[in-house]
Design a protein around this motif. Structure first.
Motif, short mmCIF file in Angstrom:
data_model
loop_
_atom_site.label_atom_id
_atom_site.label_comp_id
_atom_site.label_asym_id
_atom_site.label_seq_id
_atom_site.Cartn_x
_atom_site.Cartn_y
_atom_site.Cartn_z
N ALA A 21 -51.39 97.53 47.66
CA ALA A 21 -50.37 96.48 47.78
C ALA A 21 -49.03 97.01 47.31
N LYS A 22 -48.00 96.72 48.06
CA LYS A 22 -46.65 97.12 47.66
C LYS A 22 -46.06 96.09 46.69
N LYS A 23 -46.22 94.81 47.01
CA LYS A 23 -45.70 93.76 46.14
C LYS A 23 -46.25 92.41 46.54
N ILE A 24 -46.16 91.46 45.62
CA ILE A 24 -46.52 90.07 45.88
C ILE A 24 -45.32 89.21 45.51
N ILE A 25 -44.90 88.37 46.43
CA ILE A 25 -43.74 87.50 46.21
C ILE A 25 -44.23 86.07 46.10
N TYR A 26 -43.92 85.44 44.97
CA TYR A 26 -44.30 84.05 44.73
C TYR A 26 -43.06 83.16 44.79
N ARG A 27 -43.19 82.04 45.50
CA ARG A 27 -42.09 81.08 45.55
C ARG A 27 -42.66 79.69 45.83
N ILE A 28 -41.82 78.67 45.61
CA ILE A 28 -42.21 77.32 45.99
C ILE A 28 -42.23 77.24 47.51
N SER A 29 -43.32 76.73 48.06
CA SER A 29 -43.44 76.62 49.51
C SER A 29 -42.57 75.48 50.04
N ASN A 30 -42.20 75.58 51.32
CA ASN A 30 -41.50 74.46 51.95
C ASN A 30 -42.48 73.39 52.42
N LYS A 31 -43.78 73.66 52.23
CA LYS A 31 -44.79 72.66 52.51
C LYS A 31 -45.18 71.96 51.21
N VAL A 32 -45.68 70.74 51.33
CA VAL A 32 -46.09 69.97 50.16
C VAL A 32 -47.48 69.39 50.41
N ILE A 33 -48.11 68.93 49.36
CA ILE A 33 -49.34 68.16 49.50
C ILE A 33 -49.00 66.71 49.23
N ASN A 34 -49.55 65.82 50.05
CA ASN A 34 -49.27 64.39 49.94
C ASN A 34 -50.49 63.68 49.36
N PHE A 35 -50.30 63.05 48.21
CA PHE A 35 -51.34 62.19 47.65
C PHE A 35 -50.97 60.74 47.90
N ASP A 36 -51.96 59.96 48.35
CA ASP A 36 -51.68 58.54 48.58
C ASP A 36 -51.32 57.89 47.25
N ARG A 37 -50.15 57.29 47.22
CA ARG A 37 -49.64 56.73 45.96
C ARG A 37 -50.07 55.28 45.82
N PHE A 38 -51.05 55.06 44.96
CA PHE A 38 -51.52 53.71 44.68
C PHE A 38 -50.91 53.15 43.40
N GLY A 39 -50.31 54.02 42.59
CA GLY A 39 -49.87 53.57 41.27
C GLY A 39 -51.05 53.27 40.38
N HIS A 40 -52.18 53.92 40.66
CA HIS A 40 -53.43 53.60 39.95
C HIS A 40 -53.48 54.27 38.59
N HIS A 41 -53.09 55.53 38.55
CA HIS A 41 -53.06 56.27 37.29
C HIS A 41 -51.71 56.98 37.18
N HIS A 42 -51.39 57.42 35.99
CA HIS A 42 -50.14 58.13 35.76
C HIS A 42 -50.45 59.50 35.16
N PHE A 43 -49.59 60.48 35.49
CA PHE A 43 -49.85 61.86 35.12
C PHE A 43 -50.06 62.02 33.63
N TRP A 44 -49.15 61.47 32.81
CA TRP A 44 -49.26 61.71 31.37
C TRP A 44 -50.46 60.97 30.78
N SER A 45 -50.88 59.89 31.41
CA SER A 45 -52.12 59.23 30.98
C SER A 45 -53.32 60.13 31.22
N ARG A 46 -53.29 60.83 32.37
CA ARG A 46 -54.39 61.75 32.67
C ARG A 46 -54.41 62.90 31.65
N VAL A 47 -53.24 63.42 31.34
CA VAL A 47 -53.16 64.51 30.37
C VAL A 47 -53.69 64.04 29.01
#
Length: 267
Positions: free
Chosen positions: A229-255
């Motif tokens: 391998a010559k190199k690996i380039i990491y970056r934020i993708s222009n694609k995203v993942i979509n989660f259905d937003r129910f407002g059921h749980h919150h991130f910091w509550s999960r943490v």
């Protein structure tokens, strides 16, 4: 609405899946495993990550919903006993998605071949029985000469996974940022690296240039043996993942629930 269900084969999971299918059939949904609008996963975070990679070429047009039947997961909003509420919520309101960033890894070989990968959690570069030696660049500027077991680059959603076990920070998934953490770096009078996680801006990128001809690269835990391998380039993708937003749980509550727990819980 075209829906598919991805699941593991645990006994509890299969019971939930059978019940879920009956509920969805009453709603006259179309079950379509090839081109779904919604992917419902039943199991744990691993089940959802597997489904993400299965539909990776359609990821920007799919909404994911996670139901967990085991330990608390970060991608699974619903408990198995909440399936009836989840189905009602799915059909009683307009679709709304929470969009979270993905990690793009571009592997370039010495011969000029390019391979592109997407990760939901993280990608790691490491050696199993020898020291990894690599030059690390932020954008096109040399940042450090690394020596140690390896390096891990994670998304905000992946910050609670392998990254956290390496001492990285937990980052809210609405932040478009990449985090790099070191894996057992060697620091002495001869070799020196930052020895601290770094978080970079969304318009920046990290390049790892390995000074070895053979190493292991992981994408969300899946192992790739890499040579020349010559190199690996990491970056934020222009694609995203979509989660259905129910407002059921919150991130910091999960943490809090996952790593701290209730103060009255037995130690």
């Amino acid at each position: 609405m075209r829906i598919t269900i991805a699941h593991n084969n645990n006994e509890e999971t299969l019971k939930v899946v059978a019940h879920l299918k009956k509920l969805l059939q009453k709603k006259n949904v179309v079950f379509d495993a090839k081109y779904p609008d919604v992917v419902i996963t039943v199991g744990g975070d691993g089940t959802l990550i597997n489904a993400f990679h299965r539909y990776i070429n359609q990821v920007s047009s799919i909404r994911f919903i996670g139901v967990h039947t085991g330990h608390l997961g970060f991608y699974t909003d619903w408990r198995s006993y909440d399936v009836d509420k989840m189905v009602d919520a799915l059909f009683l309101r307009e679709p709304e998605s929470a969009k979270y960033p993905l990690l793009e890894a571009n592997l370039i070989t010495e011969s000029g071949e390019k391979k592109r990968y997407l990760a939901l959690n993280e990608s790691a570069v490491k050696r199993v029985s020898h020291t990894l030696e690599a030059d690390v660049y932020i954008n096109d500027q040399l940042f450090e000469n690394f020596r140690g077991d390896g390096l891990c680059v994670s998304t905000p959603t992946g910050s609670t996974a392998y990254n956290k076990s390496l001492g990285g920070a937990v980052i809210h998934p609405r932040l478009k940022a990449l985090q790099m953490t070191e894996i057992a770096s060697i620091n002495n009078r001869v070799f020196r690296s930052l020895s601290s996680p770094i978080v970079i801006a969304p318009d920046q990128w990290i390049t790892i240039v390995p000074n070895v001809d053979h190493f292991v690269m992981t994408i969300d835990g899946s192992r790739l043996d890499v040579r020349n391998a010559k190199k690996i380039i990491y970056r934020i993708s222009n694609k995203v993942i979509n989660f259905d937003r129910f407002g059921h749980h919150h991130f910091w509550s999960r943490v809090q629930n996952a790593f701290i727990g209730d103060k009255d819980d037995p130690v």
